[in-house]
Design a protein around this motif. Structure first.
Motif, mmCIF file in Angstrom:
data_model
loop_
_atom_site.group_PDB
_atom_site.id
_atom_site.type_symbol
_atom_site.label_atom_id
_atom_site.label_comp_id
_atom_site.label_asym_id
_atom_site.label_seq_id
_atom_site.Cartn_x
_atom_site.Cartn_y
_atom_site.Cartn_z
ATOM 1 N N SER B 31 0.883 -1.198 -0.067
ATOM 2 C CA SER B 31 -0.122 0.018 -0.209
ATOM 3 C C SER B 31 0.880 1.198 0.092
ATOM 4 O O SER B 31 2.222 1.397 0.353
ATOM 5 C CB SER B 31 -0.995 -0.008 1.262
ATOM 6 N N ARG B 123 -8.602 -3.984 0.456
ATOM 7 C CA ARG B 123 -7.439 -3.959 1.584
ATOM 8 C C ARG B 123 -8.032 -3.304 2.866
ATOM 9 O O ARG B 123 -7.222 -3.254 3.878
ATOM 10 C CB ARG B 123 -6.110 -3.357 0.783
ATOM 11 N N ASN B 124 -8.882 -2.346 2.779
ATOM 12 C CA ASN B 124 -9.493 -1.850 4.073
ATOM 13 C C ASN B 124 -10.459 -2.571 4.788
ATOM 14 O O ASN B 124 -10.814 -2.263 5.712
ATOM 15 C CB ASN B 124 -9.853 -0.649 4.041
ATOM 16 N N SER B 178 -8.438 -9.588 1.355
ATOM 17 C CA SER B 178 -8.565 -8.557 2.281
ATOM 18 C C SER B 178 -8.069 -8.564 3.482
ATOM 19 O O SER B 178 -7.777 -7.684 4.200
ATOM 20 C CB SER B 178 -10.371 -8.747 2.526
ATOM 21 N N GLU B 182 -5.731 -5.649 5.111
ATOM 22 C CA GLU B 182 -6.158 -5.034 6.433
ATOM 23 C C GLU B 182 -4.943 -5.185 7.349
ATOM 24 O O GLU B 182 -4.512 -4.135 8.179
ATOM 25 C CB GLU B 182 -7.473 -5.532 6.983
ATOM 26 N N ILE B 185 -2.381 -2.538 6.808
ATOM 27 C CA ILE B 185 -2.700 -1.352 6.976
ATOM 28 C C ILE B 185 -2.451 -0.906 8.425
ATOM 29 O O ILE B 185 -2.026 -0.260 8.918
ATOM 30 C CB ILE B 185 -4.305 -0.821 6.513
ATOM 31 N N LYS B 186 -3.067 -2.027 9.169
ATOM 32 C CA LYS B 186 -3.125 -1.987 10.594
ATOM 33 C C LYS B 186 -1.555 -1.917 11.235
ATOM 34 O O LYS B 186 -1.360 -1.015 12.059
ATOM 35 C CB LYS B 186 -3.820 -3.288 11.411
ATOM 36 N N ASN B 189 -0.084 1.530 10.699
ATOM 37 C CA ASN B 189 -0.447 2.421 11.594
ATOM 38 C C ASN B 189 0.167 2.232 12.762
ATOM 39 O O ASN B 189 0.419 3.352 13.398
ATOM 40 C CB ASN B 189 -2.178 2.280 11.786
ATOM 41 N N TRP B 325 -12.644 4.926 -0.148
ATOM 42 C CA TRP B 325 -11.614 4.746 -1.002
ATOM 43 C C TRP B 325 -11.159 6.132 -1.681
ATOM 44 O O TRP B 325 -10.283 5.914 -2.356
ATOM 45 C CB TRP B 325 -12.167 3.619 -2.133
#
Lengths: 278, 411, 603
Positions: B31, B123-124, B178, B182, B185-186, B189, B325
């Motif tokens: 990402s 992906r989210n 997915s 995710e 992303i997590k 973060n 998105w």
């Protein structure tokens, strides 16, 4: 060397004929017997023309092979000094012309019954089974509510589904073919039915499925990158099953998640189409 | 052979061989947020993704995730190899889904840029049309329904003609993509929270230089970062995976389903009138987005909206609403009778009750509107394609009039 | 140079004080911007040969996808799709077959026949020193380059090259959201088509004028070789048909650029955009397009037929059988060709009554073609047949054209067309007439006239190898397509195996792809042969084949002005095995004591 060339061309012709001869054995031929009465007539016409063209092909190549063999150079001959033959020209103009005229007239009738609206089964025309709208890249189907007649304008109780067209078997049915965006073509290979879906036109297409079964529905006019994805299915079934299908479709389409029995509630969670999968 | 012939021959061979080369192996893309991380923070993320998910042609089984991989092939016993089902799903995905949804499920396949609306970026972990409550993941069945019905009005086609087991396999692979997205992303973060974003580090270094005595140095910042990563990373990986597993498992539970308690209110003229009032009311405010005539041209579509999570707040370049998105999102034109998430009354109920995840369509159920009110709105909405006069409903049970009766006597 | 004055225009004579004054012309005027019809013909030849390789490469990519669907594609996969493992995208496939057809039809077949052979041969075979309009001729060649540039550019714009098929049916081609290629690629395509159209029209005007006005003394119309008759009829076809395509192209361009609605019905929703506003008809384009494109297919085969007639007579060493019937057949094919366009539209939704009328005219057009095939067989009958590279290519023409013509009968039969329209049966048919017939005639023509163009022979052995491999590769690729069509496999599907009733056709398709690769790589032999022979081929004199027609009286290669002695014609072009002389050939210009001068009615 001349003999080699003669054999070369004769061999290729024989190979071509041979391939056509064995192809049905491998399934490389018409997809089964035609599943509709008009389809059967189309197949008959196809076979008639096949025989005529096969005879012509074999005949021409036999002559070609003979000529190349007999009149090859190296035999100390001089060519025959002739500029033609009026009689031959007449013969080989009249004979093919008659055959072609015969072919064209012989099948006018089939074409007429296929396409001229006044010859369509009037009962089927008055009550089309569905409106099929082709769009990029699927077949959107709209049935009238059970017991009602399909109207041009969508009705509140119309039933909608996608890609899986159900029709009753054993009688002529009419669908109204439309397109939402670009040209598509409604092709049922097993029934030998094809009609372009033209944006701006609503075209009635009739056909009759002789037997129950599932038949492929293919898009046969380039409609964009997803042209190959427009796979559909025609399900022909007995009248009673067809009515039951429509009833089930109606129940699923107007499902509010509560009205049906609790035991069926879980079932209804599946899509309407999933039910028809089984 | 002569020099001339040799020359010609080698030229031809060279030209022919020019086409050969190593075959490209597809790989999952990272990402854009991952690329914003500083090297020290980025490398562990990339490593974690490779270890736990692999690449498209070399998938990894991670037992922590609620995925049905299928048993590994017998030939590779004693070796953690992805099972037949996930591979089957991947193969089917590559044939049917790849060119729109992309190798990584990022909605960025080669065809994607020509499509309107854009294909889903999984992906989210957000899926729009589900049967579950607001904020929850979709169930497997939800994904199956989408595959079977397609999304009418978009280029997502119906795959109803694929076999059941094929659909199941594709669904597992989509969930895999997915979850991978995710997870990434997590984790990113968390890395950002630990101070791993390149921009932040550069800013701190610049600030540090201003205060030569007490300010932070590059070494100290990086040391702090690496210690934090080393300390927390293993636990983080586990906890993120557990959270994901819990979320996805939760979606399968019947308690997560949105089901009306009240059956659909009869779509009488009164119900339509009530629905219409609610549509225009301050309570539901449907008209703000969906417009006075239901064409999706409400007042809120005129404004320039803020891009979420930006400080200072930036605005979108294009007027109107946007989804999570970042794509422009037109509220549905309700007069067309085209419902992307399904046209059953139950489906419309769910849209109103739980909203549409990832979009500006809010959830009204359980808080703002009760069941009766929701059904009234649904009835009204289903009448909009018919000028508000009659709502889509099944044909009445009584025998149809003679003229209209279809002579279905068969042969 | 529009009048033929024998005294003033003895071409290669050194001391004629002419108005040209260009004995020493530079490289650019001689090889690039030449007005000499021979040089222009050769320019066309090399350009089209190169483009043939490019168009063929596009076809090989199509065949690859059909044999190995959604697997990594060589070269292109690596270059353009490495992110997804080298697998091409569906929109790329639509672009491949669109541009394959476009390049092959507009940039290869039409220019090689009319531009290369027409240009080179017409003045030489009728005894003129150049075309009627040499500068127009030069422009006709150079107008190809903007077209090539525009088609090439279209690959690199957003959305890629046109992807609506070479038939470019609206609304797919006019609605920008309907296909990626319909963004800018389609506009560039239309502009390219306009340039090739103009190029062809320039050529057509030139050829008609030259043939009518500039024949040598004694060269009556019925003493012209069949090649010239064919070029003449083709030029007339182009003159009448092309304007319709150009006009239709402008209408489509206007729909795309100025938002007119010639072809756009209202209320269409493409890619979730606003509904279109319009009152146009999609079918209108089809009528206009096919009104040109049907005569176009005759443009793409008649010159080849002419070439075949000439070459067969030379190598059968006897006269062409039925010269006048052959000429009338050419005219009949061309004339009938204008009233059959609807057979491309039987399924289109046009009025079914038109289906009946077009069926009759289409079936009738098979007749003159059949007459020609019989006459070719008659030409070979009783001959002293020499099997050289040119002759075997032309004999193959007879065979392939028979197949192509016979398969046309299935399609002319409308009910059968319901089933085979838009399937591979159609693809088989047109490849047999365009590739199997025309292109083999072109191969034959190249080998036959190479000595005249360059003064050297092509290598005969490699010529035969090229023929055999091409023939085998061609038939193994395209004959099974008839069978695929009968099995119901539609055209233009990136993945036909998506359909259960087609899944079993994969092995056959793989065999065809392998054959196509063989056929494709074999063409490199021809290219190699051409380039090798240019420098190292055996040098020959004026008439290595002992042929009758006028070009063989000029030097090899002919100089500026073509003939050192002004030709005077005494007889027709096919006096082989004449009892009047001992040799088995009797050139048109050879004077025999009993000849009564140029106006002889001997033939």
């Amino acid at each position: 060397m001349g003999k080699v060339w003669s054999a070369f061309f004769v061999f290729w012709a024989a190979a071509a004929v041979g391939l056509c001869w064995v192809s049905p054995h491998y399934g490389w031929w018409l997809p089964g017997e035609a599943a509709s009465p008009l389809g059967t007539e189309i197949d008959d016409l196809f076979h008639l023309i096949l025989i005529i063209t096969a005879i012509t092909f074999i005949g021409t190549h036999a002559v070609l092979g003979y000529v190349l063999w007999k009149f090859r150079t190296g035999q100390n001959r001089r060519g025959t000094f002739t500029h033609g033959s009026h009689n031959l020209e007449v013969i080989w103009t009249i004979v093919p012309a008659s055959i072609m005229l015969f072919i064209s007239l012989y099948q006018m009738d089939v074409w007429q019954r296929y396409r001229v609206k006044s010859t369509f089964d009037q009962q089927a025309m008055r009550a089309p089974v569905a409106e099929v709208t082709a769009r990029q890249f699927e077949w959107r189907i709209r049935y009238p509510a059970p017991g009602k007649v399909l109207k041009d304008m969508p009705q509140p109780d119309d039933l909608y589904t996608v890609n899986d067209l159900h029709v009753p078997e054993g009688r002529p049915v009419v669908i109204k073919l439309r397109s939402e965006d670009v040209l598509h073509s409604f092709f049922l290979p097993h029934l030998r039915v094809k009609q372009d879906a033209v944006p701006g036109l609503v075209i009635p297409v009739w056909f009759e499925a002789l037997h129950s079964g599932e038949y492929d529905l293919v898009c046969a006019e380039l409609c964009g990158w997803g042209h190959y994805k427009m796979r559909g299915r025609l399900t022909a079934e007995r009248e009673a099953d067809f009515q039951a299908y429509l009833k089930k479709l109606s129940e699923t389409q107007f499902d509010d998640g509560v009205t049906s029995q609790p035991a069926e509630a879980a079932e209804d969670e599946n899509s309407q189409a999933a039910e028809d999968e089984s | 052979m002569s020099v001339r012939t040799r020359y010609i021959f080698s030229l031809c061979t060279a030209l022919l061989l020019a086409g050969c080369g190593p075959s490209p192996d597809p790989s999952f893309v990272l990402s854009s947020k991952t690329d914003e991380l500083f090297r020290d923070a980025r490398t562990p993320v990339v490593k974690a993704l490779e270890e736990n998910f692999g690449s498209p042609n070399n998938l990894v089984v991670w037992a922590k995730l609620p995925l049905d991989y299928g048993k590994a092939e017998p030939e590779v016993a004693g070796h953690e190899e992805a099972g037949w089902k996930i591979k089957h799903g991947r193969n089917l995905y590559m044939v049917h889904c790849l060119h729109c949804h992309g190798v990584s499920g990022d909605g960025n396949g080669t065809t994607a840029k020509f499509l309107e609306p854009r294909p889903r970026d999984y992906r989210n972990g957000v899926f729009k049309f589900t049967s579950t409550l607001s904020g929850l993941k979709p169930s497997r069945n939800d994904l199956k329904v989408i595959l079977q019905n397609g999304i009418p009005g978009s280029t997502m086609p119906s795959f109803v003609l694929l076999k059941d087991d094929e659909l199941d396999a594709i669904i597992e692979y989509v969930r895999f993509l997915s979850m991978r997205g995710e997870y990434e992303i997590k984790l990113v973060n968390e890395m950002s929270a630990m101070g791993g974003v390149t921009k932040d580090i550069e800013r701190r270094i610049a600030d540090g230089r201003k205060d030569k005595e007490n300010g932070e140095t590059r070494e100290s910042i990086l040391q702090e970062l690496n210690e934090a990563i080393e300390g927390d990373l293993p636990d983080l990986q586990d906890s993120i995976a557990s959270d994901l597993a819990e979320d996805w498992n939760n979606a399968e539970s019947p308690d997560s389903q949105v089901l009306p308690e009240l059956e659909r209110v009869a779509p009488t003229a009164e119900s339509l009138a009530r629905g219409k009032d609610l549509y225009y009311s301050k309570k539901a405010k449907c008209v703000d987005c969906h417009g006075l005539s239901g064409r999706g041209d409400g007042a809120l579509t005129e404004d320039y909206w803020d891009v979420p999570n930006t400080t200072p707040a930036q605005k979108y370049h294009v007027r109107g609403l946007h989804d999570v998105w970042g794509n422009p999102q037109q509220p549905r034109d309700l007069t067309r009778g085209l419902y992307r998430g399904g046209r059953r009354p139950l489906d419309l109920y769910r849209r109103v009750f739980a909203g549409i995840k990832g979009t500006q369509m809010p959830a009204f159920g359980g808080t703002v509107l009760n069941d009766t009110e929701i059904w009234d709105i649904v009835n009204y909405v289903m009448s909009l394609p018919f000028d508000g006069k009659v709502s889509a409903a099944p044909a009445p049970e009584e025998a149809p009039s003679q003229e209209e009766k279809v002579a279905v006597t068969g042969r | 140079m529009s009048t033929l004055n024998p005294a003033a225009h003895g071409a290669a004579s050194h001391d004629h004080s002419d108005a040209h004054g260009h004995h020493e012309i530079g490289f650019v005027r001689k090889y690039l911007f030449s007005t000499d019809h021979k040089m222009i013909g050769i320019q066309f030849l090399f350009t089209t040969l190169f483009l043939m390789l490019f168009g063929g490469a596009l076809a090989l990519a199509v065949r690859w996808q059909l044999a190995f669907p959604w697997k990594e594609m060589p070269i292109i996969g690596n270059m353009l799709f490495s992110g997804q493992g080298g697998v091409i995208s569906p929109e790329f496939y639509t672009m491949l077959f669109t541009m394959h057809a476009t390049v092959m039809i507009f940039l290869v077949i039409i220019p090689v026949l009319a531009g290369a052979f027409g240009n080179f041969l017409i003045p030489l075979q009728i005894g003129a020193d150049d075309m009627a309009f040499p500068v127009l001729n030069m422009l006709s060649y150079w107008f190809m380059w903007p077209a090539m540039f525009l088609f090439g550019l279209s690959f690199f714009v957003e959305g890629g090259a046109a992807a609506a098929g070479w038939t470019s049916y609206p609304p797919l081609s006019v609605l920008k959201g309907a296909a990626p290629g319909s963004l800018s690629g389609q506009t560039l395509w239309l502009m390219g088509i306009t340039f090739v159209g103009v190029s062809s029209m320039m050529g057509s005007v030139n050829y008609m004028t030259t043939i009518i006005n500039m024949r040598a003394p004694g060269m009556t119309l019925f003493r012209m070789p069949m090649t010239i008759w064919a070029m003449f009829v083709t030029a007339i076809l182009q003159a009448f048909a092309l304007p319709v395509l150009t006009a239709a192209g402008f209408m489509q361009l206007s729909d795309r650029v100025f938002d007119t609605t010639f072809f756009k019905p209202g209320g269409l929703i493409v890619n979730n955009a606003e509904a279109t506003i319009g009152g146009g008809q999609a079918l209108l384009w089809q009528h206009l397009f096919w009104f040109y494109s049907h005569p176009a297919v005759y443009i793409m085969v008649l010159p080849a037929m002419g070439i075949v007639s000439d070459i067969l007579a030379v190598f059968a060493r006897k006269p062409l059988f039925g010269y006048k019937p052959m000429v009338y057949s050419l005219a009949a094919i061309a004339g009938l060709g204008f009233i059959v366009w609807g057979h491309h539209m039987f399924i289109s939704g046009m009025n079914p009554a038109l289906g009946m009328t077009f069926m009759v005219s289409t079936i009738m057009i098979a007749l003159p073609s059949a007459v020609k095939v019989f006459n070719w067989l008659g030409t070979l009958w009783g001959g002293d047949i020499q099997f050289t590279t040119p002759s075997i290519n032309c004999i193959a023409f007879i065979s392939m054209f028979t197949v192509g013509g016979l398969s046309g009968i299935f399609m002319a039969a409308v009910p059968v067309d319901i089933y085979i329209h838009d399937t591979y049966f159609i693809v088989a048919h047109f490849h047999y007439v365009l590739f199997g017939s025309t292109l083999f005639a072109v191969f034959g023509g190249i080998h036959f006239w190479f000595p005249k163009m360059f003064g050297r022979m092509m290598h005969e052995g490699w010529g035969k190898v090229h023929f055999v491999l091409s023939f085998i590769g061609f038939n193994c690729t395209f004959f099974p397509m008839h069978i695929l069509g009968v099995a119901g496999m539609p055209r233009r599907l990136a993945d036909p195996y998506n359909y259960p009733y087609l899944e079993h056709l994969l092995p056959l398709n793989q065999f065809m792809t392998m054959s196509a690769m063989l056929m494709g790589f074999t063409q490199l032999i021809l290219i190699a042969n051409i380039f090798y022979s240019l420098f190292y081929g055996k040098k020959v004199g004026r008439n290595p084949w002992n042929a009758n027609t006028l070009e063989w009286t000029a030097p090899s290669p002919p100089g500026h002005g073509n003939f050192d002695i002004l030709p005077v014609v005494y007889r027709g072009p096919y006096e082989y095995a004449s009892p009047l002389v001992e040799e088995d050939y009797l050139p048109q210009t050879r004077y025999l004591p009993n000849d009564t001068g140029p106006a002889s009615t001997h033939h």
